[in-house]
Design a protein around this motif. Structure first.
Motif, PDB file in Angstrom:
ATOM      1  N   SER A 206       0.830  -1.223   0.000  1.00 42.85           N
ATOM      2  CA  SER A 206       0.000   0.000   0.000  1.00 42.85           C
ATOM      3  C   SER A 206       0.860   1.267   0.000  1.00 42.85           C
ATOM      4  CB  SER A 206      -0.963   0.001   1.186  1.00 42.85           C
ATOM      5  OG  SER A 206      -0.238   0.040   2.396  1.00 42.85           O
ATOM      6  N   LEU A 210      -2.007   4.173   3.379  1.00 45.83           N
ATOM      7  CA  LEU A 210      -3.123   3.799   4.263  1.00 45.83           C
ATOM      8  C   LEU A 210      -2.748   3.845   5.737  1.00 45.83           C
ATOM      9  CD1 LEU A 210      -4.589   0.710   2.322  1.00 45.83           C
ATOM     10  CD2 LEU A 210      -5.308   3.106   2.193  1.00 45.83           C
ATOM     11  N   LYS A 452      -9.157   4.203   0.317  1.00 50.45           N
ATOM     12  CA  LYS A 452      -8.281   5.275   0.824  1.00 50.45           C
ATOM     13  C   LYS A 452      -9.122   6.343   1.544  1.00 50.45           C
ATOM     14  CE  LYS A 452      -4.825   8.448   0.629  1.00 50.45           C
ATOM     15  NZ  LYS A 452      -3.755   8.469   1.604  1.00 50.45           N
TER      16      LYS A 452
END
Ligand SMILES: Cc1cc2nc3c(=O)[nH]c(=O)nc-3n(C[C@H](O)[C@H](O)[C@H](O)COP(=O)(O)OP(=O)(O)OC[C@H]3O[C@@H](n4cnc5c(N)ncnc54)[C@H](O)[C@@H]3O)c2cc1C
Length: 476
Positions: A206, A210, A452
């Protein structure tokens, strides 16, 4: 808020020596290993060096209140501006938070803080007869936190896969400061766990958009006892991928299969004439590992199978000879720059992946694009999983060449998508490939955006990376 005021606030969370606000200190965090970083000045507003989850959590609470971007950083070996403050904010340098907390041999796992350098982890694990298999070329620099965030891998991914296969659980600080454990509760040591949504996989790869990974539970494997290597030389490029398929169809899964094409062979011979690789359209290097008897048998099989298509093939298990066979591959990244006296190898468009069945076509088309844009390239890579490393070589002082290189790189990324591949097999998206996220993922990219927005509604967590930019190309 000015740097000094921000510094005062940060010093309420961190000891003063772990808050950096001077111009010089902040500039040191304005680059990574990407081509793009050379042409921008992404100087953060402040840098902090945490040593505890509580500090990271308090930082995220402050950043949420003040709506300040926060950018996690490991060693800065990334090629995508991923750890840079492209929209300003606070860089969180995790590289010195590098404790290997526990090797749980009985449960085949290790617990580490994010700043542990990859090769140091494997040195430590070797003492227990274990290893963490993903093997990026940046092993002496990159942190396990950066590897998890980028889902890194290397030349042995063909057999051992990528980092995601080894992450059993994570401690993550979310953008609002909340701390969660993924992959089971704090005391979970299970190797298999299919309960709940797989949040571990969500955070692996990610790229820091995040949350901040503060503790990692990794699965480890027994170290193989033996290795062997074969080098095969091909007069026709097409024969190399065909030979790889022959090996797979014989039931053998090598631990590495690397290709050097004509451009790479030429660059290596210019850089180190003593290596003296034969002139050929392609050279393949196979590695097998396991127990000594198995390695010997697989090596003989590979030599026989590949020998049907190759001009020559050599099999070796002697460490000195293996090192010789490996020398060409190990210097190619540096050798690329020697293609011309004023040349520099740039890391851009450097790690596309394509379907195995289309590797030859991809290599030929990259050469056509190189001619079209008049930019020299050197091609090599992990042919066993279709991951091609293209090294454009340019004179960095020539703005015309920089422009042509950017056009070439754009074409290479688009070629990968058009061929049913990916713009990146290893190095990630960051701020240099997010303009392709929509093209590569379609509607799924919009779901990524929704995830997100759910976890980071204020968009303070490493903004401007990975996700499709609003209205086209991002600032970076
Ligand atoms: C010479 C060279 C060879 C390389 N070879 C390979 C290779 O073979 N395979 C490969 O996959 N890559 C390779 N890379 C790219 C790079 O080394 C890897 O992506 C590496 O895993 C990045 O680790 P890092 O610690 O340097 O992370 P950084 O560059 O500091 O950060 C990378 C990304 O991870 C995020 N991040 C870092 N730590 C955390 C954390 N704790 N929590 C949340 N997010 C975080 C950052 O925000 C950023 O988005 C190479 C790079 C170089 C310079």
């Amino acid at each position: 808020m000015g740097h000094q005021d921000l510094g005062v606030e940060l010093k309420r969370i961190f000891p003063p020596e772990r808050v950096l606000t001077s111009e010089l200190e902040r500039r040191m965090y304005s680059y990574d290993s990407s081509f793009m970083a050379r042409f921008h000045s992404f100087v953060p507003d402040a840098v902090v060096l945490p040593r505890s989850t509580q500090e990271v959590s308090a930082l995220m609470k402050l950043a949420s209140q003040r709506r300040i971007p926060v950018i996690p950083r490991g060693a800065g070996s990334g090629e995508t501006c991923g750890c840079l403050a492209v929209r300003g904010g606070i860089v969180v340098d995790l590289s010195a938070w590098d404790a290997i907390e526990e090797v749980d041999v009985a449960n085949m796992q290790v617990f580490a803080r994010p700043g542990v350098v990859h090769y140091k982890l494997n040195e430590h694990l070797a003492g227990f007869g274990l290893f963490f298999p993903p093997d990026p070329g940046s092993t002496r620099m990159c942190t396990v936190g950066g590897m998890v965030a980028n889902n890194s891998s290397g030349l042995r991914a063909v057999k051992y896969g990528t980092t995601e296969q080894y992450v059993l659980g994570l401690e993550v600080v979310l953008p609002d400061g909340q701390v969660i454990q993924t992959g089971g509760s704090n005391n979970c040591r299970a190797l298999k766990n299919v309960s709940g949504l797989n949040l571990t996989k969500l955070f692996v790869g990610s790229e820091g958009v995040l949350g901040i990974i503060t503790r990692i539970r990794l699965r480890v494997w027994p170290r193989p006892k033996a290795r062997g290597m074969a080098m095969a030389v091909f007069s026709e490029l097409e024969q190399a991928p065909a030979a790889v398929l022959d090996v797979y169809q014989s039931g053998i899964l090598p631990s590495g299969i690397e290709i050097l094409d004509t451009s790479a062979i030429q660059a290596i011979n210019m850089y180190k004439p003593e290596i003296n690789l034969p002139s050929a359209e392609a050279i393949l290097i196979f590695e097998v590992d396991g127990n000594p008897a198995g390695v010997a048998w697989e090596g003989q099989q590979i030599a026989e199978i590949v020998g049907r298509r190759a001009v020559s093939v050599e099999w070796a298990t002697d460490p000195a000879r293996m090192a010789d066979l490996w020398r060409g591959r190990s210097v190619v990244a540096v050798a690329a720059a020697r293609l011309r006296p004023d040349g520099s190898r740039i890391f851009a468009g450097e790690d596309i992946s394509v379907p195995l069945s289309r590797v030859t076509e991809a290599l030929r088309r990259i050469k056509e694009l190189s001619r079209k844009h008049d930019v020299a390239v050197v091609n090599y890579g992990h042919i066993g999983d279709g991951n091609i490393h293209t090294a454009p070589v340019i004179n960095l002082d020539s703005s015309a060449e920089v422009q042509r290189a950017n056009a070439l790189v754009d074409d290479i990324h688009r070629l990968a998508i058009a061929m049913g591949g990916s713009t990146t097999g290893e190095h990630g998206v960051g701020a240099v490939r997010n303009q392709y996220t929509m093209d590569e993922h379609g509607e799924a990219a919009l779901v990524m955006k929704q995830l997100k927005e759910t976890l980071d509604p204020l968009n303070i967590m490493n903004p401007g990376k990975l996700l499709p930019p609003e209205g086209g190309k991002d600032r970076a």
